[in-house]
Design a protein around this motif. Structure first.
Motif, PDB file in Angstrom:
ATOM      1  N   ASN A 192      42.638  29.094  33.708  1.00  0.00           N
ATOM      2  CA  ASN A 192      41.424  29.470  34.429  1.00  0.00           C
ATOM      3  C   ASN A 192      40.246  28.742  33.775  1.00  0.00           C
ATOM      4  O   ASN A 192      40.036  28.929  32.576  1.00  0.00           O
ATOM      5  CB  ASN A 192      41.240  30.988  34.324  1.00  0.00           C
ATOM      6  N   SER A 236      47.325  40.318  30.254  1.00  0.00           N
ATOM      7  CA  SER A 236      46.744  41.156  31.305  1.00  0.00           C
ATOM      8  C   SER A 236      47.771  41.418  32.398  1.00  0.00           C
ATOM      9  O   SER A 236      48.526  40.524  32.779  1.00  0.00           O
ATOM     10  CB  SER A 236      45.534  40.440  31.910  1.00  0.00           C
ATOM     11  N   ALA A 279      46.518  42.739  35.243  1.00  0.00           N
ATOM     12  CA  ALA A 279      45.647  42.937  36.406  1.00  0.00           C
ATOM     13  C   ALA A 279      46.171  42.178  37.627  1.00  0.00           C
ATOM     14  O   ALA A 279      46.279  42.740  38.717  1.00  0.00           O
ATOM     15  CB  ALA A 279      44.232  42.495  36.072  1.00  0.00           C
ATOM     16  N   ARG A 308      42.684  48.425  34.027  1.00  0.00           N
ATOM     17  CA  ARG A 308      42.591  47.928  32.648  1.00  0.00           C
ATOM     18  C   ARG A 308      43.944  47.977  31.945  1.00  0.00           C
ATOM     19  O   ARG A 308      44.058  48.465  30.818  1.00  0.00           O
ATOM     20  CB  ARG A 308      41.549  48.716  31.822  1.00  0.00           C
TER      21      ARG A 308
HETATM   22  C1  LIG Z   1      42.508  33.787  31.451  1.00  0.00           C
HETATM   23  C2  LIG Z   1      42.060  35.191  31.783  1.00  0.00           C
HETATM   24  N1  LIG Z   1      42.172  36.171  30.855  1.00  0.00           N
HETATM   25  C3  LIG Z   1      41.805  37.450  31.141  1.00  0.00           C
HETATM   26  C4  LIG Z   1      41.298  37.789  32.379  1.00  0.00           C
HETATM   27  C5  LIG Z   1      40.888  39.201  32.610  1.00  0.00           C
HETATM   28  O1  LIG Z   1      41.948  40.109  32.447  1.00  0.00           O
HETATM   29  P1  LIG Z   1      41.663  41.674  32.578  1.00  0.00           P
HETATM   30  O2  LIG Z   1      41.160  41.929  33.962  1.00  0.00           O
HETATM   31  O3  LIG Z   1      42.995  42.347  32.328  1.00  0.00           O
HETATM   32  O4  LIG Z   1      40.654  42.014  31.528  1.00  0.00           O
HETATM   33  C6  LIG Z   1      41.156  36.785  33.361  1.00  0.00           C
HETATM   34  C7  LIG Z   1      40.620  36.994  34.706  1.00  0.00           C
HETATM   35  O5  LIG Z   1      40.219  37.950  35.192  1.00  0.00           O
HETATM   36  C8  LIG Z   1      41.556  35.469  33.058  1.00  0.00           C
HETATM   37  O6  LIG Z   1      41.445  34.486  33.963  1.00  0.00           O
END
Ligand SMILES: Cc1ncc(COP(=O)(O)O)c(C=O)c1O
Length: 225
Positions: free
Chosen positions: A24, A85, A87, A96
């Motif tokens: 990302n 994560s 999510a 969360r």
């Molecule tokens: C690389 C990366 N890490 C962590 C997250 C966020 O994870 P969480 O929603 O579990 O905090 C995202 C995007 O939302 C992401 O792109």
């Protein structure tokens, strides 16, 4: 990237954040050989890898392929941590839900390292969160520990990943068909949910006004595909 890693100050208090897969925001991941090269540099310079894994299963569709980098670093005996994560890949946005992993490098001190980190984490969690949300974690626990929902989840990941690839293909074909100036190969070469488009700020502003039409058309093509 290797130049930057090579010139980073040596020593394991120097943390390097790496995205485990489906980077990302670029959608550009290192190849397996490039990961190996990075592991070699980080091991010899004693740099500390911190893997941020938010899209396991969304890059290739396979959990076991998308964790190549982490597995390889662990096989090399490199001590590391992973912030994982759930999510996206478990659809648990807003709950969360995730996991923190520490993999101590093998050796006589490994279990004491794990105990010391665990006690620090429990102090931090108690003072900062105290009673963390449990609902999403319980869903994740059922899916990860019961073979039946786990198999279903693996199949779902393949489906969603296939859909992402189809959307990328449709978008590229439409841009080519419209003879849109520029080259669009990166749309299908990049992986995962995100794409680095290379569009200018002015072009993005223009798209903001018109993207709804493109989206609907694209969704139509995907549904017909
Ligand atoms: C690389 C990366 N890490 C962590 C997250 C966020 O994870 P969480 O929603 O579990 O905090 C995202 C995007 O939302 C992401 O792109």
């Amino acid at each position: 990237m290797t130049r930057t890693l090579n010139s980073a100050p040596k020593g394991n208090s120097n943390i390097v954040v790496l995205h485990g897969c489906a980077h990302n925001p670029t959608g550009v991941d290192p190849t397996d050989d490039e990961w190996k090269e990075m592991a070699k540099i980080m091991k010899s310079n004693d740099l500390f890898p911190f893997f941020d894994c938010a899209y396991q299963g969304f890059a290739t569709g396979y959990l076991s392929q998308d964790n190549f980098a982490v597995r390889y670093f662990v096989e090399q005996g490199i001590q590391l941590v992973i912030a994982q994560s759930f999510a996206k890949n478990l659809g648990l946005y807003g709950e969360r839900a995730g996991a923190f992993h520490l993999v101590a490098s093998p050796g006589p001190g490994a279990s004491s390292t794990v105990d010391r980190v665990a006690s620090q984490l429990s102090i931090l969690q108690r003072s900062e969160i105290s009673s963390p949300p449990i609902y999403g974690a319980q869903i994740a626990s059922i899916i990860l520990n019961d073979p039946r929902p786990f198999i279903e989840w693996e199949a779902d990941l393949l489906t969603i990943c296939g859909l992402i690839k189809k959307m990328r293909k449709c978008l590229k074909e439409e841009l080519d068909r419209l003879q849109t100036p520029g080259t669009w190969g990166h749309i299908v070469n990049q992986i995962g949910m995100l794409s680095f488009t290379g569009l200018s700020p002015a072009q993005v502003l223009e798209l903001r006004e018109k993207c709804l039409c493109i989206w609907l058309k694209l969704e139509g093509s995907v549904l017909r595909a």
